[in-house]
Design a protein around this motif. Structure first.
Motif, PDB file in Angstrom:
ATOM      1  N   ARG A   2     -44.006-143.119-134.757  1.00 34.49           N
ATOM      2  CA  ARG A   2     -45.410-143.029-134.309  1.00 34.49           C
ATOM      3  C   ARG A   2     -45.519-143.324-132.817  1.00 34.49           C
ATOM      4  O   ARG A   2     -46.282-142.669-132.095  1.00 34.49           O
ATOM      5  N   ASP A   3     -44.769-144.299-132.355  1.00 32.41           N
ATOM      6  CA  ASP A   3     -44.783-144.611-130.914  1.00 32.41           C
ATOM      7  C   ASP A   3     -44.262-143.428-130.098  1.00 32.41           C
ATOM      8  O   ASP A   3     -44.799-143.115-129.029  1.00 32.41           O
ATOM      9  N   LYS A   4     -43.249-142.755-130.598  1.00 27.02           N
ATOM     10  CA  LYS A   4     -42.705-141.599-129.878  1.00 27.02           C
ATOM     11  C   LYS A   4     -43.705-140.444-129.865  1.00 27.02           C
ATOM     12  O   LYS A   4     -43.841-139.748-128.853  1.00 27.02           O
ATOM     13  N   SER A   5     -44.422-140.259-130.967  1.00 31.71           N
ATOM     14  CA  SER A   5     -45.460-139.219-131.009  1.00 31.71           C
ATOM     15  C   SER A   5     -46.552-139.519-129.990  1.00 31.71           C
ATOM     16  O   SER A   5     -47.073-138.612-129.334  1.00 31.71           O
ATOM     17  N   LEU A   6     -46.889-140.790-129.867  1.00 31.01           N
ATOM     18  CA  LEU A   6     -47.911-141.194-128.905  1.00 31.01           C
ATOM     19  C   LEU A   6     -47.433-140.950-127.477  1.00 31.01           C
ATOM     20  O   LEU A   6     -48.203-140.487-126.619  1.00 31.01           O
ATOM     21  N   LEU A   7     -46.170-141.204-127.202  1.00 36.16           N
ATOM     22  CA  LEU A   7     -45.613-140.957-125.869  1.00 36.16           C
ATOM     23  C   LEU A   7     -45.583-139.458-125.555  1.00 36.16           C
ATOM     24  O   LEU A   7     -45.848-139.052-124.418  1.00 36.16           O
ATOM     25  N   LEU A   8     -45.276-138.635-126.544  1.00 35.39           N
ATOM     26  CA  LEU A   8     -45.264-137.187-126.330  1.00 35.39           C
ATOM     27  C   LEU A   8     -46.673-136.667-126.040  1.00 35.39           C
ATOM     28  O   LEU A   8     -46.864-135.789-125.182  1.00 35.39           O
ATOM     29  N   PHE A   9     -47.647-137.210-126.746  1.00 34.82           N
ATOM     30  CA  PHE A   9     -49.052-136.877-126.490  1.00 34.82           C
ATOM     31  C   PHE A   9     -49.443-137.292-125.064  1.00 34.82           C
ATOM     32  O   PHE A   9     -50.081-136.528-124.321  1.00 34.82           O
ATOM     33  N   PHE A  10     -49.038-138.491-124.672  1.00 32.54           N
ATOM     34  CA  PHE A  10     -49.403-139.015-123.355  1.00 32.54           C
ATOM     35  C   PHE A  10     -48.684-138.269-122.227  1.00 32.54           C
ATOM     36  O   PHE A  10     -49.226-138.128-121.126  1.00 32.54           O
ATOM     37  N   HIS A  11     -47.467-137.792-122.496  1.00 35.36           N
ATOM     38  CA  HIS A  11     -46.723-137.019-121.499  1.00 35.36           C
ATOM     39  C   HIS A  11     -47.517-135.784-121.062  1.00 35.36           C
ATOM     40  O   HIS A  11     -47.538-135.424-119.875  1.00 35.36           O
ATOM     41  N   LYS A  12     -48.182-135.139-122.014  1.00 30.51           N
ATOM     42  CA  LYS A  12     -48.983-133.947-121.689  1.00 30.51           C
ATOM     43  C   LYS A  12     -50.165-134.313-120.783  1.00 30.51           C
ATOM     44  O   LYS A  12     -50.560-133.518-119.927  1.00 30.51           O
ATOM     45  N   ILE A  13     -50.716-135.484-120.993  1.00 30.74           N
ATOM     46  CA  ILE A  13     -51.808-135.929-120.123  1.00 30.74           C
ATOM     47  C   ILE A  13     -51.288-136.206-118.718  1.00 30.74           C
ATOM     48  O   ILE A  13     -51.876-135.793-117.714  1.00 30.74           O
ATOM     49  N   MET A  14     -50.162-136.891-118.636  1.00 30.08           N
ATOM     50  CA  MET A  14     -49.605-137.285-117.336  1.00 30.08           C
ATOM     51  C   MET A  14     -49.202-136.077-116.491  1.00 30.08           C
ATOM     52  O   MET A  14     -49.271-136.128-115.263  1.00 30.08           O
ATOM     53  N   PHE A  15     -48.780-135.003-117.151  1.00 27.21           N
ATOM     54  CA  PHE A  15     -48.320-133.831-116.398  1.00 27.21           C
ATOM     55  C   PHE A  15     -49.287-132.646-116.538  1.00 27.21           C
ATOM     56  O   PHE A  15     -48.885-131.483-116.428  1.00 27.21           O
ATOM     57  N   ASP A  16     -50.570-132.971-116.753  1.00 24.83           N
ATOM     58  CA  ASP A  16     -51.659-131.980-116.723  1.00 24.83           C
ATOM     59  C   ASP A  16     -51.435-130.799-117.665  1.00 24.83           C
ATOM     60  O   ASP A  16     -51.707-129.646-117.326  1.00 24.83           O
ATOM     61  N   LYS A  17     -50.952-131.086-118.871  1.00 26.86           N
ATOM     62  CA  LYS A  17     -50.730-130.042-119.861  1.00 26.86           C
ATOM     63  C   LYS A  17     -51.661-130.201-121.064  1.00 26.86           C
ATOM     64  O   LYS A  17     -51.419-129.639-122.124  1.00 26.86           O
ATOM     65  N   SER A  18     -52.725-130.977-120.876  1.00 30.01           N
ATOM     66  CA  SER A  18     -53.696-131.216-121.941  1.00 30.01           C
ATOM     67  C   SER A  18     -55.039-130.603-121.571  1.00 30.01           C
ATOM     68  O   SER A  18     -55.269-130.273-120.402  1.00 30.01           O
ATOM     69  N   PRO A  19     -55.944-130.459-122.531  1.00 28.36           N
ATOM     70  CA  PRO A  19     -57.299-129.990-122.218  1.00 28.36           C
ATOM     71  C   PRO A  19     -57.983-130.915-121.206  1.00 28.36           C
ATOM     72  O   PRO A  19     -57.626-132.089-121.075  1.00 28.36           O
ATOM     73  N   GLU A  20     -58.982-130.391-120.532  1.00 27.25           N
ATOM     74  CA  GLU A  20     -59.648-131.127-119.459  1.00 27.25           C
ATOM     75  C   GLU A  20     -60.228-132.453-119.937  1.00 27.25           C
ATOM     76  O   GLU A  20     -60.176-133.457-119.218  1.00 27.25           O
ATOM     77  N   TYR A  21     -60.789-132.466-121.133  1.00 24.96           N
ATOM     78  CA  TYR A  21     -61.413-133.698-121.620  1.00 24.96           C
ATOM     79  C   TYR A  21     -60.393-134.819-121.833  1.00 24.96           C
ATOM     80  O   TYR A  21     -60.743-135.994-121.810  1.00 24.96           O
ATOM     81  N   LEU A  22     -59.119-134.462-122.014  1.00 23.66           N
ATOM     82  CA  LEU A  22     -58.065-135.476-122.121  1.00 23.66           C
ATOM     83  C   LEU A  22     -57.505-135.850-120.757  1.00 23.66           C
ATOM     84  O   LEU A  22     -57.132-137.001-120.522  1.00 23.66           O
ATOM     85  N   LEU A  23     -57.472-134.894-119.852  1.00 26.51           N
ATOM     86  CA  LEU A  23     -56.964-135.184-118.507  1.00 26.51           C
ATOM     87  C   LEU A  23     -57.824-136.211-117.792  1.00 26.51           C
ATOM     88  O   LEU A  23     -57.354-136.951-116.922  1.00 26.51           O
TER      89      LEU A  23
END
Length: 338
Positions: A136-157
């Motif tokens: 679960r922690d790794k899934s959370l890090l993968l989700f957060f990686h997309k935010i950090m590198f601008d690969k998420s929807p705008e509302y998450l960025l």
């Protein structure tokens, strides 16, 4: 209380008609069960019940299909139901966190043939699974990686945190870390974004700097335990016997004594403690079978318990397979586990 909408048309605008609103204690939304206390107990109850039924089916098949298929069934059909939406409910209590873990432990015992008192560390090492909390922690890090590198929807960025060095405007030893939002309550501190930031700050700089999602995931997965392919060899019966010998939960009296199942660890030959070492190397009841096994193994590798039960990375696959097959013949020839 939670408010639940009934019979509301999706196509029409939502109008809050008090005749169509119910006050409820729990409400399921997109597969996630929310409750009035903002805890995850009800959601864990639901996934526990659902996964438990699937594991019951796995148990019914445990003597009909091989270990590899059982393993595939668990990772493909049962584990995903234990992890759906896990980045949201990853801040559940320790008690709730252990309930899905207990399902995985039960599945691991079915796959390997381990018994109820098998130590969890040996069980997970044998079956090659990670703790669900770590996944679960790794899934959370993968989700957060997309935010950090601008690969998420705008509302998450918009949730991207500020680096510490930007706020202080000077170089600090923790300058590559991210600010953790201040919180007065523990529940928010362990919620999605604050916990993701905490986990991110614990990563080494070289991993945090990987913009490529695939490479980042590979780095996180590099320490995943791998199942030894030898463990899938043999028929289901000998497969289970060998697994139990590795996990020290076999029918050998020393193993049963250590697990507090019996009171006397003495072997039938009179030796005071019957364990794997005694069974493979000492017991006079199996001298003939042992000589055959020893003569084959010693021609290729040291005659050790590690080689017999796990093979060796220094040997090629064919030699490891041949040794393992001789071990299976030894077990069948001694009839100790019949």
């Amino acid at each position: 209380m939670l408010i639940s909408l009934k019979n509301t048309s999706v196509a029409s605008p939502v109008i809050f008609d008090t005749h169509k609103l119910d006050l409820v204690n729990t409400h399921k939304h997109l597969g996630i069960t929310l409750n009035k206390n903002l805890t995850w107990s009800d959601h864990i109850d639901n996934i526990f019940t659902s996964a438990n039924k699937k594991v019951a089916l796995l148990s019914k098949l445990k003597n009909l299909i091989d270990r590899r298929t059982l393993h595939t069934m668990y990772t493909s059909f049962i584990r995903p139901s234990l992890e759906y939406g896990s980045i949201i409910w990853n801040n559940c209590s320790e008690i709730d966190s252990d309930r899905p873990e207990s399902i995985q432990r039960r599945a691991a015992r079915i796959i390997t043939g381990g018994i109820i008192r098998t130590p969890s560390a040996l069980l997970y090492e044998e079956v090659g699974l990670e703790h669900l909390s770590k996944r679960r922690d790794k899934s959370l890090l993968l989700f957060f990686h997309k935010i950090m590198f601008d690969k998420s929807p705008e509302y998450l960025l918009s949730l991207k945190p500020t680096p510490t060095h930007t706020r202080h405007n000077r170089n600090l030893r923790t300058g590559n870390e991210l600010d953790i939002p201040k919180s007065r309550i523990e529940k928010y501190k362990n919620s999605v974004i604050p916990k993701a930031i905490t986990l991110w700050n614990q990563l080494s700089p070289d991993i945090k700097g990987l913009a490529n999602y695939k490479l980042f995931k590979e780095k996180l997965d590099q320490n995943i335990p791998q199942t030894n392919q030898l463990f899938f060899m043999g028929n289901r019966k000998t497969n289970i016997i060998l697994a139990r010998l590795r996990m020290k939960c076999s029918d050998l009296k020393g193993h049963l004594f250590q697990l507090k199942i019996i009171d006397n660890p003495t072997c039938k030959c009179g030796y005071f403690y019957e364990d794997s070492i005694h069974y493979f190397f000492v017991c006079p009841r199996f001298t003939q079978q042992r000589n055959i096994l020893h003569n084959y193994v010693i021609a290729h590798a040291p005659f050790t318990l590690q080689i017999l039960l796990n093979g060796s990375p220094d040997l090629d696959n064919e030699t490891n397979t041949d040794i393992y097959q001789h071990v299976i013949r030894y077990i069948e020839g001694t009839k100790r586990f019949d």
